[in-house]
Scaffold this motif. Structure first.
Motif, PDB file in Angstrom:
ATOM      1  N   PRO A 178     -67.513 -39.880 -21.232  1.00  0.00           N
ATOM      2  CA  PRO A 178     -66.997 -41.153 -21.724  1.00  0.00           C
ATOM      3  C   PRO A 178     -66.853 -42.192 -20.616  1.00  0.00           C
ATOM      4  N   ILE A 179     -66.738 -43.439 -21.022  1.00  0.00           N
ATOM      5  CA  ILE A 179     -66.512 -44.522 -20.061  1.00  0.00           C
ATOM      6  C   ILE A 179     -65.014 -44.849 -20.076  1.00  0.00           C
ATOM      7  N   PHE A 180     -64.369 -44.653 -18.928  1.00  0.00           N
ATOM      8  CA  PHE A 180     -62.939 -44.959 -18.809  1.00  0.00           C
ATOM      9  C   PHE A 180     -62.795 -46.368 -18.238  1.00  0.00           C
ATOM     10  N   LEU A 181     -62.123 -47.231 -18.947  1.00  0.00           N
ATOM     11  CA  LEU A 181     -61.898 -48.587 -18.459  1.00  0.00           C
ATOM     12  C   LEU A 181     -60.510 -48.679 -17.818  1.00  0.00           C
ATOM     13  N   PRO A 182     -60.363 -49.610 -16.861  1.00  0.00           N
ATOM     14  CA  PRO A 182     -59.071 -49.722 -16.150  1.00  0.00           C
ATOM     15  C   PRO A 182     -57.899 -50.050 -17.071  1.00  0.00           C
ATOM     16  N   ASN A 183     -58.183 -50.600 -18.239  1.00  0.00           N
ATOM     17  CA  ASN A 183     -57.069 -50.911 -19.159  1.00  0.00           C
ATOM     18  C   ASN A 183     -56.687 -49.714 -20.022  1.00  0.00           C
ATOM     19  N   GLY A 184     -57.291 -48.567 -19.714  1.00  0.00           N
ATOM     20  CA  GLY A 184     -56.956 -47.361 -20.440  1.00  0.00           C
ATOM     21  C   GLY A 184     -57.871 -47.081 -21.630  1.00  0.00           C
ATOM     22  N   GLU A 185     -58.729 -48.047 -21.952  1.00  0.00           N
ATOM     23  CA  GLU A 185     -59.647 -47.861 -23.076  1.00  0.00           C
ATOM     24  C   GLU A 185     -60.727 -46.838 -22.687  1.00  0.00           C
ATOM     25  N   VAL A 186     -61.153 -46.051 -23.652  1.00  0.00           N
ATOM     26  CA  VAL A 186     -62.210 -45.061 -23.412  1.00  0.00           C
ATOM     27  C   VAL A 186     -63.331 -45.304 -24.427  1.00  0.00           C
ATOM     28  N   ARG A 187     -64.547 -45.527 -23.931  1.00  0.00           N
ATOM     29  CA  ARG A 187     -65.649 -45.929 -24.813  1.00  0.00           C
ATOM     30  C   ARG A 187     -66.789 -44.908 -24.815  1.00  0.00           C
ATOM     31  N   CYS A 188     -67.585 -45.020 -25.872  1.00  0.00           N
ATOM     32  CA  CYS A 188     -68.749 -44.144 -26.044  1.00  0.00           C
ATOM     33  C   CYS A 188     -69.923 -44.717 -25.237  1.00  0.00           C
ATOM     34  N   PRO A 189     -70.518 -43.921 -24.339  1.00  0.00           N
ATOM     35  CA  PRO A 189     -71.633 -44.429 -23.531  1.00  0.00           C
ATOM     36  C   PRO A 189     -72.891 -44.690 -24.366  1.00  0.00           C
ATOM     37  N   ILE A 190     -73.034 -43.959 -25.472  1.00  0.00           N
ATOM     38  CA  ILE A 190     -74.231 -44.151 -26.315  1.00  0.00           C
ATOM     39  C   ILE A 190     -74.147 -45.508 -27.019  1.00  0.00           C
ATOM     40  N   CYS A 191     -72.979 -45.778 -27.587  1.00  0.00           N
ATOM     41  CA  CYS A 191     -72.772 -47.064 -28.263  1.00  0.00           C
ATOM     42  C   CYS A 191     -72.833 -48.215 -27.255  1.00  0.00           C
ATOM     43  N   GLU A 192     -72.320 -47.949 -26.041  1.00  0.00           N
ATOM     44  CA  GLU A 192     -72.319 -48.973 -24.994  1.00  0.00           C
ATOM     45  C   GLU A 192     -73.755 -49.370 -24.661  1.00  0.00           C
ATOM     46  N   LYS A 193     -74.626 -48.355 -24.597  1.00  0.00           N
ATOM     47  CA  LYS A 193     -76.027 -48.604 -24.255  1.00  0.00           C
ATOM     48  C   LYS A 193     -76.711 -49.450 -25.321  1.00  0.00           C
ATOM     49  N   LYS A 194     -76.228 -49.282 -26.551  1.00  0.00           N
ATOM     50  CA  LYS A 194     -76.818 -50.045 -27.662  1.00  0.00           C
ATOM     51  C   LYS A 194     -76.245 -51.469 -27.719  1.00  0.00           C
ATOM     52  N   GLY A 195     -75.340 -51.774 -26.794  1.00  0.00           N
ATOM     53  CA  GLY A 195     -74.732 -53.117 -26.780  1.00  0.00           C
ATOM     54  C   GLY A 195     -73.693 -53.303 -27.861  1.00  0.00           C
ATOM     55  N   ASP A 196     -73.167 -52.201 -28.361  1.00  0.00           N
ATOM     56  CA  ASP A 196     -72.189 -52.273 -29.448  1.00  0.00           C
ATOM     57  C   ASP A 196     -71.009 -51.353 -29.093  1.00  0.00           C
ATOM     58  N   PRO A 197     -70.132 -51.799 -28.157  1.00  0.00           N
ATOM     59  CA  PRO A 197     -69.060 -50.926 -27.631  1.00  0.00           C
ATOM     60  C   PRO A 197     -68.208 -50.321 -28.746  1.00  0.00           C
ATOM     61  N   TYR A 198     -67.843 -49.066 -28.524  1.00  0.00           N
ATOM     62  CA  TYR A 198     -67.043 -48.365 -29.529  1.00  0.00           C
ATOM     63  C   TYR A 198     -66.100 -47.390 -28.824  1.00  0.00           C
ATOM     64  N   GLY A 199     -64.865 -47.394 -29.272  1.00  0.00           N
ATOM     65  CA  GLY A 199     -63.846 -46.537 -28.644  1.00  0.00           C
ATOM     66  C   GLY A 199     -63.917 -45.099 -29.135  1.00  0.00           C
ATOM     67  N   LEU A 200     -63.453 -44.208 -28.285  1.00  0.00           N
ATOM     68  CA  LEU A 200     -63.481 -42.773 -28.610  1.00  0.00           C
ATOM     69  C   LEU A 200     -62.106 -42.274 -29.040  1.00  0.00           C
ATOM     70  N   ILE A 201     -62.139 -41.196 -29.793  1.00  0.00           N
ATOM     71  CA  ILE A 201     -60.898 -40.545 -30.237  1.00  0.00           C
ATOM     72  C   ILE A 201     -60.701 -39.276 -29.407  1.00  0.00           C
ATOM     73  N   ARG A 202     -59.488 -39.047 -28.990  1.00  0.00           N
ATOM     74  CA  ARG A 202     -59.168 -37.851 -28.212  1.00  0.00           C
ATOM     75  C   ARG A 202     -58.749 -36.736 -29.170  1.00  0.00           C
ATOM     76  N   THR A 203     -59.425 -35.625 -29.094  1.00  0.00           N
ATOM     77  CA  THR A 203     -58.949 -34.448 -29.834  1.00  0.00           C
ATOM     78  C   THR A 203     -58.175 -33.585 -28.842  1.00  0.00           C
ATOM     79  N   LYS A 204     -56.940 -33.328 -29.156  1.00  0.00           N
ATOM     80  CA  LYS A 204     -56.032 -32.706 -28.191  1.00  0.00           C
ATOM     81  C   LYS A 204     -55.643 -31.328 -28.693  1.00  0.00           C
ATOM     82  N   SER A 205     -56.366 -30.324 -28.273  1.00  0.00           N
ATOM     83  CA  SER A 205     -56.062 -28.956 -28.700  1.00  0.00           C
ATOM     84  C   SER A 205     -55.228 -28.210 -27.668  1.00  0.00           C
TER      85      SER A 205
END
Lengths: 191, 228
Positions: free
Chosen positions: B142-169
């Motif tokens: 994932p792409i970690f941004l300094p503001n704490g946002e975490v984005r999908c690198p695949i969506c980022e490459k498509k020019g359509d940024p999208y945030g990721l969901i954390r699954t916490k097991s």
């Protein structure tokens, strides 16, 4: 009975001591942030966690407790992949005990959610340490064979010790994510 | 407030032999389990310090009397002679170890992770992952941004940024352990340190904080503590 000793964390503007059952370095003055206020890897320079105060609290009856020391595994910065120059910092005094007396407690401050202020910051740092020639050092220096001297007072009745003040220093090449497990140890002598 | 932190478990108690070679004072009265404090001993009138392992009977009495946890062991007896003019030394070194660990929210397994390989439950293989709802897949980089946002690198490459969901097991927890070491010696010699199984750890010069002196009992077999 002998002494009953617990480890506590101090938080708040007027300190409240909580016996530890949880703990996480974060970017807010909170004992148990859960997954909130995570430490942030900076683009440049360093970010810090908010500093934490940890102390021993003893009750019960004992002749005397003294020589309170503290140490780490010695490999925190590598285990936690804190990046170049990143480390766990611990407050240090130029002479005498390195622990912070309760009267000198200072609430952790910073930019909430982003970074804490460096313990040694000349304006926003911890008042008990920021004027020292080396206000904070790498906690990995302190191991079982070479512990940090926290409090050499002699206690003969219930007490809260001087506190170890620590914070995480995070470099731009630090690794975000879950961290391997670590240990911190308080050592003391009881007669 | 004492909460969820472990009490020490003792394996040794001390007994001091007075200079008359006949009378001795135990840390715990064998009849009642009552504790005698070191500071109340006639410290100038002691010829030997002995570390004795608890037996079942004394451990039970000590628990009933003082709620001190002690266990019976086959540990060796350890002793040191105290020369005339020297002050006996006996104290415990405690180590409270604060450690963290992960616990699997799926199956409850406790996981100690040293950082090698992926953090994963060894029982049910659950892990903490970043998931992209748009790509419908787990994202390993994932792409970690300094503001704490975490984005999908695949969506980022498509020019359509999208945030990721954390699954916490696997959730982080803090635990404590409490270890006890035993030190005996005298002011004119070395202090010897043993672990709770009676294994010798190290010896060192005594420091002043480990020596308690009193003067009122010089040359006397009497003490504030009843002989046992």
């Amino acid at each position: 009975m002998t002494a009953t000793v617990v480890i506590q964390e101090g938080n708040g503007s007027s300190v409240t001591w909580t016996t530890i059952t949880q703990g996480r370095y974060c970017t807010a003055d909170t004992y148990n942030p859960g997954d909130n206020y995570v430490c942030v890897v900076p683009i440049s320079g360093f970010n810090y966690s908010y500093w934490k105060h940890h102390r021993m609290y003893a009750s019960g009856s004992f002749t005397r407790i003294t020589n309170i020391r503290w140490f780490t595994s010695g490999s925190v910065k590598t285990n936690w992949q804190l990046g170049t120059g990143g480390m766990l910092l611990v407050g240090k005094r130029d002479s005498g005990d390195n622990g912070c007396p309760e009267a000198n407690y200072a609430q952790a401050i910073g930019v909430q959610g982003t970074t804490g202020y460096y313990i040694g910051d000349s304006s926003n740092g911890h008042p008990y340490y920021k004027g020292q020639s080396t206000p904070a050092v790498d906690a990995d220096n302190y191991t079982s064979a070479n512990p940090l001297i926290v409090d050499t007072s002699t206690y003969t009745a219930a007490f809260g010790s001087k506190a170890v003040v620590t914070q995480i220093k995070i470099a731009p090449d630090a690794t975000q994510g879950d961290k391997p497990n670590e240990t911190f140890t308080f050592r003391y002598d009881e007669i | 407030m004492v909460l969820n932190q472990p009490e020490p478990i003792y394996t040794y108690h001390w007994i001091v032999v007075l200079k008359d070679g006949v009378n001795a004072i135990p840390q715990f009265d064998p009849a009642t389990g009552h504790e005698n404090l070191w500071k109340d001993l006639p410290l100038n009138n002691i010829s030997k310090v002995i570390l004795c392992p608890f037996n079942d009977d004394l451990a039970r009495k000590v628990w009933n009397t003082s709620k001190i946890l002690a266990i019976s062991t086959d540990n060796p007896i350890i002793s040191v002679d105290v020369p005339d003019g020297e002050v006996p030394i006996a104290y415990r070194v405690h180590e409270i170890v604060q450690y963290d660990y992960y616990k699997c929210t799926i199956c409850g397994t406790v996981v100690f992770w040293d950082g090698t390989n992926k953090l994963e439950c060894p029982t049910c293989f659950a892990s903490n992952d970043w998931y992209c709802k748009r790509c419908k897949e787990i994202i390993d980089n994932p792409i970690f941004l300094p503001n704490g946002e975490v984005r999908c690198p695949i969506c980022e490459k498509k020019g359509d940024p999208y945030g990721l969901i954390r699954t916490k097991s696997l959730t982080l927890h803090v635990g404590m352990s409490h270890e006890v070491f035993y030190c005996i010696g005298h002011s004119g010699g070395k202090v010897r340190k043993y672990d709770d199984r009676g294994e010798f750890i190290e010896e060192f010069e005594p420091d002043s904080s480990s020596i308690i002196r009193n003067s009122s009992e010089e040359g006397s077999g009497d003490s504030a503590i009843a002989d046992s």
